[in-house]
Design an enzyme around this catalytic site. Structure first.
Site, short mmCIF file in Angstrom:
data_model
loop_
_atom_site.label_atom_id
_atom_site.label_comp_id
_atom_site.label_asym_id
_atom_site.label_seq_id
_atom_site.Cartn_x
_atom_site.Cartn_y
_atom_site.Cartn_z
N GLU A 286 0.26 15.93 -16.93
CA GLU A 286 -0.64 15.18 -17.79
C GLU A 286 0.04 14.53 -18.97
OE1 GLU A 286 -1.66 19.61 -18.60
OE2 GLU A 286 -0.96 18.39 -16.95
N ASP A 328 20.86 -19.00 -16.21
CA ASP A 328 21.27 -20.39 -16.36
C ASP A 328 22.61 -20.39 -17.07
OD1 ASP A 328 21.29 -23.11 -16.38
OD2 ASP A 328 19.68 -23.37 -17.84
N ASP A 579 16.05 -20.25 -20.99
CA ASP A 579 15.46 -20.64 -22.28
C ASP A 579 14.62 -21.90 -22.22
OD1 ASP A 579 17.43 -22.50 -21.88
OD2 ASP A 579 18.54 -22.08 -23.73
N ASP A 583 12.73 -22.77 -16.74
CA ASP A 583 13.07 -21.38 -16.40
C ASP A 583 11.87 -20.46 -16.41
OD1 ASP A 583 15.88 -21.91 -16.25
OD2 ASP A 583 15.99 -21.88 -18.43
N ASN A 647 5.44 26.69 -9.26
CA ASN A 647 4.47 27.67 -9.77
C ASN A 647 3.18 27.67 -8.95
OD1 ASN A 647 6.02 28.71 -11.79
ND2 ASN A 647 5.17 27.44 -13.42
N ASN A 672 0.80 25.75 -18.18
CA ASN A 672 1.06 24.32 -17.98
C ASN A 672 1.13 23.57 -19.30
OD1 ASN A 672 1.39 22.17 -16.03
ND2 ASN A 672 -0.61 21.42 -16.71
N ASP A 676 4.39 21.62 -20.78
CA ASP A 676 4.35 20.18 -21.08
C ASP A 676 4.74 19.91 -22.53
OD1 ASP A 676 3.78 19.09 -18.63
OD2 ASP A 676 1.61 19.27 -18.86
#
Length: 837
Positions: A286, A328, A579, A583, A647, A672, A676
């Site tokens: 999560e 380029d 640029d 492009d 686990n 958990n 985390d």
């Protein structure tokens, strides 16, 4: 997948269609113009319809990983775990909100493109010149253009008086393009001297144009359509989606297995459902959106210090994963400025006299200057002894200028212009000398240089000159110009090559110019394709061709886009650096679109990353930073998936043989959550040099392999713990759950220091922030298990022999993990071969 747009310039070549005299004498009538405006619509590039906020949010919520997190939040709420519910929902909201904000920024590209069109223009209506808004220009209108005007539409040159146009936004070439009536019969935009294109700028002179295409039918309109097109998701997003699908498969398989086992043992249905739900939450990483966002944000901050501004956070990963960079040449490999490189006598020797004569002509010639004159004057010697008498300004019919100047009582007519025109006026050359001079011009042109010839005529006592006086000239020599290579370009390309990035040059310039630049810089490159050759290829042929060619010359915006798509379909992670407006579609389509802060608004809006220094060395810095960021994200992914899977697999197996739930739902969620939280230090961690050495992309097979090795290893020790606790020490339910919780937390949190590096953990030290978060989470876990609040979590006191057992098992696990991690992290042969290639 076929390329999705049609390049109106390259495919229709409107300049090959000559207008009839009757269509250009007086322009259109007001009635004709009104009818065409109603038929074709206004001369503007329509902004693509923006997605509503609700649609944008729903698209993000449809991502598999987000759906998993929402399901985990629902389960947490159903089980009474309000803290987990709030944490997960906040993370989802933050991640989705950030993506929506970034998408909004990308939609500015079309708006920037619209601003590049002229506001008002002079057109002939009913035979009279009138000023109209550019949006009211229609096909068949006759427009008059002056210096400083932006060209409002695509059209054919009817008349020209020294017209020069800056087309660099479309062609990438720094030289102003000469415009005059045709036909040119040119195959490419850059060679069409008889055509004008929307969005380009008049530099000097005047021109009359017959409008051939307006709005989205123009070259700029085609580019706008490419920018509005939804490209496939870039590499980072594709990888996250595949990871989400992997987690979905693992979760469904494990939950179904547990539910089946629980029902076969005739356990209460509600308890079985709660336990299975807790397993589903336990398998969900999560904090992955938070870890990736924080890691990418820290990468963006570090990249800003290296002069790279990140507009789309995920592009940091894509830049690090990039194995092909298309760029380029102008401004990247060259200085994007015209420089006088040499002044030569007719025999090719350097000549100071020619430099002085050219400078006198540039200094005293009337009319609008140009970049070539500016380059001459920048390198001019002292002209204090010269005085101007008269001059003939440059015009495109003559393609030269002439200055009558005096020094020390001698008056010279100094003529400077296009070599072929000036040589035709020189009478001091025999056939052999003329052939040598022509060969000298051709040799320098093949090397990418532009030449002007300089010739003189002694004119004593003359005070005024006419075009007839430009005769009987003596050739003095030539002035040579070049957009010079950047000194740093070769080293930067070598550095990128060392990082496993293959550089391909995709340019609107002519093939000899591109080839000479590559040779002068010593760039390792093979094969050259021209735009005309690409136009004759279908997508399958082009996909095969891009593997064999590194140089592309005279390519249009649509052809640049096709090259990017061909490389992507071949499995490459592609970057594009440019640029100009030409492009922008390729920048938009690339996995990592790069531009510079001095680029056009359209190019900057289409880009994912903006370089504050137009140098490939900055790109190499960004590549390393992208790989550092990706390496830290993968640490969390590897650790989280393998640990969670191990686990949950242990609990699933235990539910088959243990006569009680091996861990309560609250204990699973606590386990958990603490794990985390320990991972929040990963974005700050250092990475090994090996992680920076080559492109690395999402590999679900590699994640599966790591999980398949390290997950079962964790489960093996869990099952050994179960057996010892139940069969040897006959532990009670509370002792069993407490001992396994402590063993699980010890192994999960300490193994981080083992598997965060491919090397030995004592040689590659973790960042202090990661050490603090891991040891802090471990301290919290021990406090929950042994502190005064242990009963709230269902824990029981552990006798000394069980504590010793847990410590021994954890030490053995860490040792075996160190021995097996090379196998778990080993790359497959195909991946190694691709990087070597």
């Amino acid at each position: 997948m076929p390329h999705h747009s049609v390049d109106p310039v390259e495919n229709h070549a409107f300049w090959r269609v000559l207008p009839s005299a009757s269509s250009t004498d007086e322009g259109l009538t007001a009635a004709e113009a009104a009818l065409r405006l109603a038929t074709d619509g206004p001369n503007r590039i329509e902004e693509p319809a923006a997605r509503g906020l609700v649609v944008r949010v729903l698209r993000r919520l449809a991502d598999p990983l987000v759906l998993i997190l929402i399901a985990a939040a629902a389960v947490s709420g159903a089980t009474g775990d309000t803290a987990s519910l709030v944490i997960i929902l906040v993370i989802v909201a933050f991640s989705v909100g950030l993506d929506v904000v970034q998408e909004h920024g990308a939609e500015r590209a079309a708006e920037a493109l619209r601003r590049s069109i002229a506001l008002r223009v002079t057109v002939l209506r009913d035979g009279r010149p009138v000023q109209l808004p550019a949006e009211q220009v229609v096909r068949g209108d006759v427009c008059r253009l002056a210096p400083g005007n932006l060209v409002p539409a695509d059209g054919i040159v009817l008349a020209s008086r020294g017209a020069r146009v800056d087309e660099s936004i479309l062609t990438g070439e720094p030289w102003p393009a000469e415009k005059r009536p045709g036909p040119s019969n040119a195959e490419s935009l850059a060679d069409a001297f008889d055509a004008l294109f929307a969005g380009t700028a008049m530099v000097s002179g005047e021109a009359t144009m017959l409008v051939a295409a307006t709005g989205r039918a123009t070259c700029l309109g085609g580019i706008s359509a490419d920018l509005a097109h939804d490209e496939p998701p870039p590499a980072f997003e594709r990888g996250l989606r595949r990871l989400g699908l992997l987690i979905v498969r693992l979760t469904l398989a494990l939950v179904l297995l547990v539910l089946l086992a629980q029902f076969l043992h005739h356990r209460p249905a509600l308890d079985a459902l709660m336990f299975a739900a807790a397993l589903a939450v336990g398998l969900t990483p999560e904090l992955l959106p938070m870890v990736t966002t924080v890691t990418l944000t820290r990468g963006a901050v570090r990249m800003a210090r290296r002069k790279v501004i990140v507009k789309r956070l995920a592009a940091i990963h894509d830049l690090g994963a990039m194995d092909v960079l298309c760029t380029d040449k102008t401004g990247t490999l060259t200085a994007a400025r015209i420089a006088l490189t040499a002044t030569l006598a007719p025999d090719g020797a350097e000549s100071a006299a020619v430099r002085e004569l050219a400078a006198v002509n540039s200094h005293y010639a009337s009319g609008v200057g140009n970049p070539l004159d500016e380059a001459i004057l920048a390198a001019a010697p002292d002209l204090s002894g010269w005085t101007r008498v008269a001059d003939l300004p440059f015009d495109f019919e003559r393609r030269r200028s002439a200055v009558l100047a005096e020094r020390d009582g001698e008056r010279l007519l100094i003529v400077k212009g296009a070599p072929e025109d000036v040589l035709a006026l020189c009478t001091d050359l025999d056939d052999a000398a003329r052939a040598r001079a022509t060969a000298l011009v051709e040799a320098h042109a093949a090397a990418g240089e532009r030449l002007l010839a300089v010739a003189t005529r002694v004119m004593p006592g003359v005070t005024a000159v006419s075009h007839a006086d430009e005769a009987g000239l003596a050739l003095a020599g030539f002035a040579c110009f070049l957009d010079p290579p950047k000194p740093s370009a070769a080293a930067a390309i070598a550095r990128l090559h060392g990082l496993g990035v293959r550089v391909k040059i995709v340019s609107g310039d002519a093939a000899p110019v591109v080839s000479h630049l590559v040779a002068s810089l010593g760039i390792p490159a093979q094969g050259l394709l021209t735009g005309a050759e690409i136009e004759r290829m279908n997508d399958r042929t082009l996909r095969a061709a891009v593997a064999r060619h590194d140089l592309y010359a005279r390519v249009s915006p649509d052809q640049k886009l096709r090259v990017i798509h061909a490389l992507s379909r071949a499995g490459h992670t592609v970057g594009f650096m440019g640029d100009g407006i030409n492009d922008a579609p390729a920048i938009h389509a690339a996995d990592a679109g790069l531009s510079v802060d001095t680029a056009t608004d359209v190019a900057r809006a289409a880009a994912d990353l903006i370089l504050l220094d137009n140098d490939l060395g900055v790109v190499a810095d960004g590549v390393e930073e992208g790989r550092r960021t990706y390496a830290n994200i993968m640490k969390y992914v590897r650790m989280g998936t393998s640990s969670n899977f191990g686990n949950m697999l242990s609990m699933a197996v235990a539910s088959l043989v243990v006569p009680f739930l091996p861990m309560t739902g609250v204990q699973i969620l606590l386990n958990n959550l603490l794990y985390d939280l320990s991972q929040t230090g990963i974005p700050f961690d250092a990475v090994d040099a090996e992680d920076l050495a080559a492109p690395r992309n999402w590999s679900i097979a590699a994640i599966e392999r790591f999980t398949a090795v390290m997950g079962p290893l964790s489960s093996l020790f869990d099952l050994a713990t179960f057996a010892l606790l139940l069969l040897v020490f006959h532990a009670g339910v509370g002792e069993f759950r407490t001992a396994w919780f402590v063993e699980s937390m010890l192994t999960q949190l300490l193994v981080i220091f083992v598997i965060r590096t491919r090397g030995r953990p004592w040689r590659s030290r973790a960042n202090r922030t990661l050490v603090a978060t891991c040891l802090g989470a471990l301290a919290a876990a021990l406090l929950a298990a042994f502190g005064p609040w242990r009963a709230l979590f269902g824990f029981a006191p552990l006798p000394g022999h069980l504590l010793g057992l847990v410590a021994l098992l954890a030490a053995a696990y860490l040792l075996l993990a160190e021995l097996l991690k090379r196998l778990a992290m080993r790359e497959n042969t195909l991946a190694r071969r691709r990087r070597a290639a």
